[in-house]
Scaffold this motif. Structure first.
Motif, PDB file in Angstrom:
ATOM      1  N   LYS A 196       0.795  -1.250   0.124  1.00 36.50           N
ATOM      2  CA  LYS A 196       0.045  -0.075  -0.050  1.00 36.50           C
ATOM      3  C   LYS A 196       0.806   1.269   0.161  1.00 36.50           C
ATOM      4  O   LYS A 196       0.650   2.354  -0.677  1.00 36.50           O
ATOM      5  CB  LYS A 196      -0.898  -0.011   1.129  1.00 36.50           C
ATOM      6  N   ASN A 197       1.933   1.240   0.723  1.00 38.23           N
ATOM      7  CA  ASN A 197       2.890   2.307   0.707  1.00 38.23           C
ATOM      8  C   ASN A 197       3.352   2.622  -0.559  1.00 38.23           C
ATOM      9  O   ASN A 197       3.738   3.850  -0.921  1.00 38.23           O
ATOM     10  CB  ASN A 197       3.950   2.202   1.907  1.00 38.23           C
ATOM     11  N   ALA A 198       3.786   1.657  -1.339  1.00 38.99           N
ATOM     12  CA  ALA A 198       4.350   1.725  -2.368  1.00 38.99           C
ATOM     13  C   ALA A 198       3.447   2.521  -3.490  1.00 38.99           C
ATOM     14  O   ALA A 198       3.868   3.323  -4.482  1.00 38.99           O
ATOM     15  CB  ALA A 198       4.883   0.286  -3.241  1.00 38.99           C
ATOM     16  N   ILE A 199       2.318   2.094  -3.435  1.00 44.12           N
ATOM     17  CA  ILE A 199       1.185   2.728  -4.321  1.00 44.12           C
ATOM     18  C   ILE A 199       0.859   4.015  -3.913  1.00 44.12           C
ATOM     19  O   ILE A 199       0.872   5.173  -4.695  1.00 44.12           O
ATOM     20  CB  ILE A 199      -0.143   2.003  -4.047  1.00 44.12           C
ATOM     21  N   ARG A 200       1.127   4.248  -2.575  1.00 40.00           N
ATOM     22  CA  ARG A 200       0.783   5.703  -1.889  1.00 40.00           C
ATOM     23  C   ARG A 200       2.026   6.686  -2.157  1.00 40.00           C
ATOM     24  O   ARG A 200       1.581   7.709  -2.800  1.00 40.00           O
ATOM     25  CB  ARG A 200       0.768   5.429  -0.441  1.00 40.00           C
ATOM     26  N   LEU A 201       3.180   6.051  -2.290  1.00 41.16           N
ATOM     27  CA  LEU A 201       4.220   7.058  -2.565  1.00 41.16           C
ATOM     28  C   LEU A 201       4.540   7.253  -3.931  1.00 41.16           C
ATOM     29  O   LEU A 201       5.120   8.202  -4.472  1.00 41.16           O
ATOM     30  CB  LEU A 201       5.678   6.407  -1.793  1.00 41.16           C
ATOM     31  N   THR A 202       4.040   6.215  -4.775  1.00 41.44           N
ATOM     32  CA  THR A 202       3.935   6.380  -6.070  1.00 41.44           C
ATOM     33  C   THR A 202       2.965   7.400  -6.753  1.00 41.44           C
ATOM     34  O   THR A 202       3.153   8.037  -7.536  1.00 41.44           O
ATOM     35  CB  THR A 202       3.946   4.882  -6.958  1.00 41.44           C
ATOM     36  N   LEU A 203       1.682   7.384  -6.231  1.00 36.09           N
ATOM     37  CA  LEU A 203       0.806   7.792  -6.766  1.00 36.09           C
ATOM     38  C   LEU A 203       0.240   9.337  -6.194  1.00 36.09           C
ATOM     39  O   LEU A 203      -0.097  10.332  -6.656  1.00 36.09           O
ATOM     40  CB  LEU A 203      -0.690   7.033  -6.769  1.00 36.09           C
ATOM     41  N   GLN A 204       0.871   9.449  -4.705  1.00 30.07           N
ATOM     42  CA  GLN A 204       0.411  10.483  -3.838  1.00 30.07           C
ATOM     43  C   GLN A 204       1.043  11.967  -4.563  1.00 30.07           C
ATOM     44  O   GLN A 204       0.421  13.085  -4.761  1.00 30.07           O
ATOM     45  CB  GLN A 204       0.896  10.280  -2.297  1.00 30.07           C
ATOM     46  N   GLY A 205       2.340  11.715  -4.944  1.00 36.02           N
ATOM     47  CA  GLY A 205       3.145  12.611  -5.449  1.00 36.02           C
ATOM     48  C   GLY A 205       2.956  13.011  -6.928  1.00 36.02           C
ATOM     49  O   GLY A 205       3.492  14.012  -7.332  1.00 36.02           O
ATOM     50  N   ALA A 206       2.066  12.117  -7.459  1.00 34.48           N
ATOM     51  CA  ALA A 206       2.109  12.461  -9.065  1.00 34.48           C
ATOM     52  C   ALA A 206       1.093  13.498  -9.455  1.00 34.48           C
ATOM     53  O   ALA A 206       0.217  13.603  -8.775  1.00 34.48           O
ATOM     54  CB  ALA A 206       1.614  11.017  -9.662  1.00 34.48           C
TER      55      ALA A 206
ATOM     56  N   ILE B 106       6.098   7.147  12.119  1.00 30.09           N
ATOM     57  CA  ILE B 106       5.083   7.215  11.202  1.00 30.09           C
ATOM     58  C   ILE B 106       4.514   8.759  11.116  1.00 30.09           C
ATOM     59  O   ILE B 106       4.145   9.037   9.893  1.00 30.09           O
ATOM     60  CB  ILE B 106       3.783   6.182  11.739  1.00 30.09           C
ATOM     61  N   GLU B 107       4.455   9.273  12.227  1.00 29.89           N
ATOM     62  CA  GLU B 107       4.116  10.860  11.871  1.00 29.89           C
ATOM     63  C   GLU B 107       4.925  11.778  10.999  1.00 29.89           C
ATOM     64  O   GLU B 107       4.392  12.410  10.156  1.00 29.89           O
ATOM     65  CB  GLU B 107       4.138  11.365  13.636  1.00 29.89           C
ATOM     66  N   LYS B 108       6.080  11.339  11.226  1.00 27.17           N
ATOM     67  CA  LYS B 108       7.254  11.770  10.581  1.00 27.17           C
ATOM     68  C   LYS B 108       6.985  11.702   9.090  1.00 27.17           C
ATOM     69  O   LYS B 108       7.037  12.601   8.127  1.00 27.17           O
ATOM     70  CB  LYS B 108       8.546  11.940  10.968  1.00 27.17           C
ATOM     71  N   GLU B 109       7.106  10.518   8.780  1.00 26.38           N
ATOM     72  CA  GLU B 109       7.141   9.863   7.387  1.00 26.38           C
ATOM     73  C   GLU B 109       5.845   9.959   6.488  1.00 26.38           C
ATOM     74  O   GLU B 109       5.775  10.257   5.558  1.00 26.38           O
ATOM     75  CB  GLU B 109       7.464   8.511   7.155  1.00 26.38           C
ATOM     76  N   PHE B 110       4.757   9.818   7.402  1.00 30.43           N
ATOM     77  CA  PHE B 110       3.607   9.705   6.329  1.00 30.43           C
ATOM     78  C   PHE B 110       2.337  10.678   7.096  1.00 30.43           C
ATOM     79  O   PHE B 110       1.214  10.758   6.796  1.00 30.43           O
ATOM     80  CB  PHE B 110       2.891   8.251   6.790  1.00 30.43           C
ATOM     81  N   GLY B 111       2.750  11.438   8.250  1.00 29.48           N
ATOM     82  CA  GLY B 111       1.907  12.627   8.785  1.00 29.48           C
ATOM     83  C   GLY B 111       0.951  13.374   7.834  1.00 29.48           C
ATOM     84  O   GLY B 111      -0.154  13.165   8.033  1.00 29.48           O
ATOM     85  N   GLU B 112       1.602  13.904   6.649  1.00 31.17           N
ATOM     86  CA  GLU B 112       0.924  14.731   6.061  1.00 31.17           C
ATOM     87  C   GLU B 112      -0.262  14.006   4.967  1.00 31.17           C
ATOM     88  O   GLU B 112      -1.045  14.113   4.460  1.00 31.17           O
ATOM     89  CB  GLU B 112       1.676  15.484   4.930  1.00 31.17           C
ATOM     90  N   MET B 113       0.162  12.611   4.945  1.00 26.93           N
ATOM     91  CA  MET B 113      -0.476  11.792   3.881  1.00 26.93           C
ATOM     92  C   MET B 113      -1.580  10.844   4.562  1.00 26.93           C
ATOM     93  O   MET B 113      -2.344  10.056   3.979  1.00 26.93           O
ATOM     94  CB  MET B 113       0.429  10.769   3.212  1.00 26.93           C
ATOM     95  N   ILE B 114      -1.522  11.221   5.925  1.00 20.31           N
ATOM     96  CA  ILE B 114      -2.652  10.207   6.647  1.00 20.31           C
ATOM     97  C   ILE B 114      -3.886   9.912   6.092  1.00 20.31           C
ATOM     98  O   ILE B 114      -4.528   9.006   6.304  1.00 20.31           O
ATOM     99  CB  ILE B 114      -2.512  10.394   8.285  1.00 20.31           C
ATOM    100  N   GLU B 115      -4.554  11.055   5.698  1.00 22.74           N
ATOM    101  CA  GLU B 115      -5.878  10.943   5.312  1.00 22.74           C
ATOM    102  C   GLU B 115      -5.964  10.592   3.960  1.00 22.74           C
ATOM    103  O   GLU B 115      -7.147  10.310   3.478  1.00 22.74           O
ATOM    104  CB  GLU B 115      -6.538  12.492   5.420  1.00 22.74           C
ATOM    105  N   TRP B 116      -5.036  10.429   3.114  1.00 24.74           N
ATOM    106  CA  TRP B 116      -5.172   9.763   1.790  1.00 24.74           C
ATOM    107  C   TRP B 116      -5.465   8.344   1.876  1.00 24.74           C
ATOM    108  O   TRP B 116      -4.971   7.354   2.595  1.00 24.74           O
ATOM    109  CB  TRP B 116      -3.795  10.188   1.117  1.00 24.74           C
ATOM    110  N   SER B 117      -6.425   8.282   0.892  1.00 29.16           N
ATOM    111  CA  SER B 117      -6.781   6.648   0.848  1.00 29.16           C
ATOM    112  C   SER B 117      -7.330   6.410  -0.538  1.00 29.16           C
ATOM    113  O   SER B 117      -7.660   7.453  -1.249  1.00 29.16           O
ATOM    114  CB  SER B 117      -7.993   6.284   1.782  1.00 29.16           C
ATOM    115  N   LEU B 118      -7.385   5.213  -1.047  1.00 28.64           N
ATOM    116  CA  LEU B 118      -7.815   4.940  -2.336  1.00 28.64           C
ATOM    117  C   LEU B 118      -9.327   5.155  -2.454  1.00 28.64           C
ATOM    118  O   LEU B 118      -9.981   4.840  -1.700  1.00 28.64           O
ATOM    119  CB  LEU B 118      -7.409   3.454  -2.851  1.00 28.64           C
TER     120      LEU B 118
END
Ligand code: RUB
Length: 314
Positions: A73-83, A302-314
């Motif tokens: 899931k994080n691979a998807i998140r980190l690939t699509l989130q920034g696109a 987790i807060e540091k690495e993913f804090g800003e993305m936490i609400e993101w979901s598919l």
């Protein structure tokens, strides 16, 4: 809406992950990022919204292949989130760059974990590892490269015997490695004076618990009893932002025929859970590419690495 049809190559990756031809949380993550990139590249129409829908559907299909490792899931998140991008071509280019970045960083992370983890290994140490974890193997190989005369015990890891891969990989690199059955761990730790255990992770939760191959938690208990350190080697994308929101990790249960043929056991039930959870209290440290941390620091990481993305979901 047009029916979504995935290209053959994409369907092949789904199958390879599901049937475990591609396995191990890191390799699954990199295969996922590559599949998303290739899915974007395969799109040859000119409708940006349609491309995004295709990628979201692709991501959903990937998520259904194996359910335990957050790395997927994080691979998807980190690939699509920034696109991003205003046109189809810009968006495709940006997905490609994000996927490539993820793959490159993930390979670099394994290397760094190797360097950090090796510092926890002394010359002539005897070590034990479970399953087949690239991150743990990186640590062992690094110690071997540094000419520490280590010996390694690798568990067979029923029912898939991923330990065979570990034993072969280490032997090929010239490491002194011995394969043992899973149930020999307690005996071997005592009899061979094992100094430390190194395992990988599929998911690290916000409370510091680590989900890894079935049997990991038993080994952690034995290490605790023997008062030897139990180390988890995990890239930061194995940490779960979902766990911070209270979501529990789903433990994958696979076909029981992986254990034995039920037809040969009339009136016998089988279960085949393939991961388990090791609580933080049995883990001495988690070795990440961002540093060696206490499992109790998982929340902060987790807060540091993913804090800003936490609400993101598919
Ligand atoms: C593999 C497994 C590995 C982790 C970490 O399980 O449990 O220890 O995935 O691996 P499976 P890595 O064979 O069922 O996928 O360090 O390579 O990411």
């Amino acid at each position: 809406m047009k029916k979504i049809v995935f290209p053959d190559g994409f369907n092949e990756t789904l199958k390879e992950i599901h049937t475990m031809r591609i396995r191990g949380a890191g390799k699954i993550a990199r295969a996922t990022a590559k599949a998303i990139k290739e899915l974007a590249e395969s799109y040859d129409e000119d409708d940006l919204e349609e491309l995004k829908t295709l990628l979201i559907e692709g991501a959903r299909a990937l998520l259904n292949t194996r359910q335990t490792a957050i790395s997927l899931k994080n691979a998807i998140r980190l690939t699509l989130q920034g696109a991003g991008g205003k046109t189809v071509n810009e968006f495709k280019e940006s997905v490609k760059n994000e996927a490539n970045r993820f793959i490159k960083n993930s390979l670099k992370a394994v290397e760094t974990i190797g360097i950090y983890g090796s510092k926890r290994i002394e010359d002539s140490d005897t070590l034990l590892t479970h399953c087949n974890s690239s991150a743990s193997i990186a640590v062992i190989i690094q110690a071997h490269k540094e000419e520490k005369k280590i010996r390694v015990f690798a568990t067979e890891t029923r029912p898939w015997n991923q330990g065979y891969l570990t034993a072969r990989e280490l032997a090929e690199k010239g490491v002194d490695v011995t394969l043992i059955v899973d149930s020999a761990v307690r005996y071997i730790i005592e009899d061979e004076d094992v100094k430390a255990v190194f395992v990988g992770a599929d998911t690290v939760c916000s409370n510091g618990a680590v989900i890894n191959k079935i049997g990991t938690s038993q080994i952690a208990l034995v290490a605790h009893e023997a008062r030897i350190p139990f180390y988890v080697c995990a890239e930061t994308y194995k940490f779960s932002p979902e766990s911070l929101r209270g979501e529990l990790v789903k433990i994958e249960e696979r076909d029981v025929r992986e254990i034995a043929n039920p037809k040969n056991f009339p009136n016998v039930r089988f279960r085949n859970p393939v991961f388990d959870a090791t609580p933080a209290e049995y883990i001495d440290a988690i070795i990440t590419e961002k540093g060696v941390i206490s499992p109790h620091a998982a929340y902060d990481l987790i807060e540091k690495e993913f804090g800003e993305m936490i609400e993101w979901s598919l």
